[in-house]
Design a protein around this motif. Structure first.
Motif, PDB file in Angstrom:
ATOM      1  N   ALA A   1      -1.410   3.118  -7.568  1.00 20.62           N
ATOM      2  CA  ALA A   1      -0.938   2.944  -6.195  1.00 20.62           C
ATOM      3  C   ALA A   1      -1.808   3.735  -5.221  1.00 20.62           C
ATOM      4  O   ALA A   1      -2.068   3.277  -4.101  1.00 20.62           O
ATOM      5  CB  ALA A   1       0.525   3.380  -6.083  1.00 20.62           C
ATOM      6  N   SER A   2      -2.286   4.888  -5.638  1.00 17.27           N
ATOM      7  CA  SER A   2      -3.154   5.712  -4.790  1.00 17.27           C
ATOM      8  C   SER A   2      -4.465   5.005  -4.467  1.00 17.27           C
ATOM      9  O   SER A   2      -4.992   5.139  -3.364  1.00 17.27           O
ATOM     10  CB  SER A   2      -3.457   7.045  -5.456  1.00 17.27           C
TER      11      SER A   2
ATOM     12  N   TRP B   1     -23.840   5.953   2.849  1.00 19.67           N
ATOM     13  CA  TRP B   1     -23.431   7.339   2.597  1.00 19.67           C
ATOM     14  C   TRP B   1     -21.920   7.455   2.743  1.00 19.67           C
ATOM     15  O   TRP B   1     -21.260   8.053   1.887  1.00 19.67           O
ATOM     16  CB  TRP B   1     -24.137   8.282   3.562  1.00 19.67           C
ATOM     17  N   GLU B   2     -21.357   6.905   3.827  1.00 25.07           N
ATOM     18  CA  GLU B   2     -19.919   7.008   4.059  1.00 25.07           C
ATOM     19  C   GLU B   2     -19.122   6.383   2.922  1.00 25.07           C
ATOM     20  O   GLU B   2     -18.171   6.981   2.426  1.00 25.07           O
ATOM     21  CB  GLU B   2     -19.537   6.335   5.384  1.00 25.07           C
ATOM     22  N   VAL B   3     -19.500   5.191   2.529  1.00 24.04           N
ATOM     23  CA  VAL B   3     -18.767   4.499   1.460  1.00 24.04           C
ATOM     24  C   VAL B   3     -18.893   5.266   0.144  1.00 24.04           C
ATOM     25  O   VAL B   3     -17.894   5.520  -0.538  1.00 24.04           O
ATOM     26  CB  VAL B   3     -19.259   3.039   1.306  1.00 24.04           C
ATOM     27  N   GLY B   4     -20.112   5.659  -0.219  1.00 22.68           N
ATOM     28  CA  GLY B   4     -20.321   6.382  -1.473  1.00 22.68           C
ATOM     29  C   GLY B   4     -19.603   7.718  -1.503  1.00 22.68           C
ATOM     30  O   GLY B   4     -18.964   8.078  -2.497  1.00 22.68           O
TER      31      GLY B   4
ATOM     32  N   GLY C   1       0.969   6.674   2.542  1.00 19.51           N
ATOM     33  CA  GLY C   1       0.631   6.944   1.138  1.00 19.51           C
ATOM     34  C   GLY C   1       1.832   7.402   0.335  1.00 19.51           C
ATOM     35  O   GLY C   1       2.036   6.978  -0.800  1.00 19.51           O
ATOM     36  N   TYR C   2       2.645   8.269   0.938  1.00 16.37           N
ATOM     37  CA  TYR C   2       3.830   8.765   0.232  1.00 16.37           C
ATOM     38  C   TYR C   2       4.820   7.634  -0.026  1.00 16.37           C
ATOM     39  O   TYR C   2       5.371   7.528  -1.125  1.00 16.37           O
ATOM     40  CB  TYR C   2       4.502   9.893   1.027  1.00 16.37           C
TER      41      TYR C   2
ATOM     42  N   CYS D   1      -7.939   2.456  -0.100  1.00 14.33           N
ATOM     43  CA  CYS D   1      -8.700   1.398   0.589  1.00 14.33           C
ATOM     44  C   CYS D   1      -8.258   1.294   2.050  1.00 14.33           C
ATOM     45  O   CYS D   1      -9.094   1.220   2.958  1.00 14.33           O
ATOM     46  CB  CYS D   1      -8.497   0.060  -0.117  1.00 14.33           C
ATOM     47  N   VAL D   2      -6.965   1.315   2.289  1.00  2.00           N
ATOM     48  CA  VAL D   2      -6.445   1.275   3.657  1.00  2.00           C
ATOM     49  C   VAL D   2      -6.850   2.550   4.398  1.00  2.00           C
ATOM     50  O   VAL D   2      -7.238   2.510   5.571  1.00  2.00           O
ATOM     51  CB  VAL D   2      -4.901   1.105   3.649  1.00  2.00           C
TER      52      VAL D   2
END
Length: 191
Positions: free
Chosen positions: A166-167, A62-65, A136-137, A172-173
């Motif tokens: 790039a996003s 559930w978390e991954v999806g 992220g920025y 993933c991180v």
């Protein structure tokens, strides 16, 4: 090959309250049922993490999806907002505004849906996501500005594709950090 050690008896708090003691991990399986419980008990005896020994459980799936679905919507939303703002502002400013808006929405959606069983207060969740916002920025702006340096005449659409790519890497991180640090159970955070 890992040598199996029987180790100390495995007992859960529920077993202790009922006065049960397990002399073998297999006994925990009999009392609680289900292969996932049995794997958890046997992992404690051989020093492996339950996540390494067990396939994804229902909650983990559930978390991954959910995280993927929210991430896709957030990436598309940020890309569209960036593309709209790019007509008035420089790439760095358009990215800052679009990422700021979507980070708040993304964090709240993940707090309510992906990590819905977490006891993390909303303020802590958003502060934790703030650190990820900086990462992220830097990554997304760096990618867009580097692309603009390589191709000064690139269109805003091409910039948007670079930004979205790039996003995805940052996402993933972000999942790993949110799951292991921001939304982790208090006992998991202390380790």
């Amino acid at each position: 090959m890992v040598a199996r050690s029987l180790g100390p008896p495995v007992a859960t708090p529920r077993d202790a309250a009922a006065g049960r003691r397990h002399d073998h991990p297999r006994d925990a399986f009999r009392h609680h049922g289900g292969p996932f419980r049995h794997r958890r008990a046997s992992c404690a005896c051989i020093g492996e993490s339950p996540q390494a020994a067990a396939p994804l459980a229902g909650e983990e799936k559930w978390e991954v999806g959910c995280f993927i679905a929210i991430g896709v919507l957030s990436t598309v939303g940020q890309a569209l907002l960036y593309w709209l703002l790019r007509g008035w502002w420089t790439p760095a400013v358009a990215n800052l505004v679009s990422l700021s808006v979507l980070t708040v929405l993304n964090t709240e959606a993940n707090r309510r849906l992906t990590f819905r069983h977490s006891t993390t207060p909303p303020v802590r969740a958003h502060l934790g996501a703030g650190g990820l916002f900086v990462l992220g920025y830097l990554v997304t702006s760096g990618a867009v500005l580097w692309f603009k340096w390589l191709d000064p005449g690139a269109s805003p659409v091409a910039e948007t594709v670079v930004l979205a790519t790039a996003s995805v890497a940052v996402t993933c991180v972000r999942f790993v950090v949110l799951r292991l640090a921001v939304f982790a159970a208090p006992r998991d955070r202390d380790r």
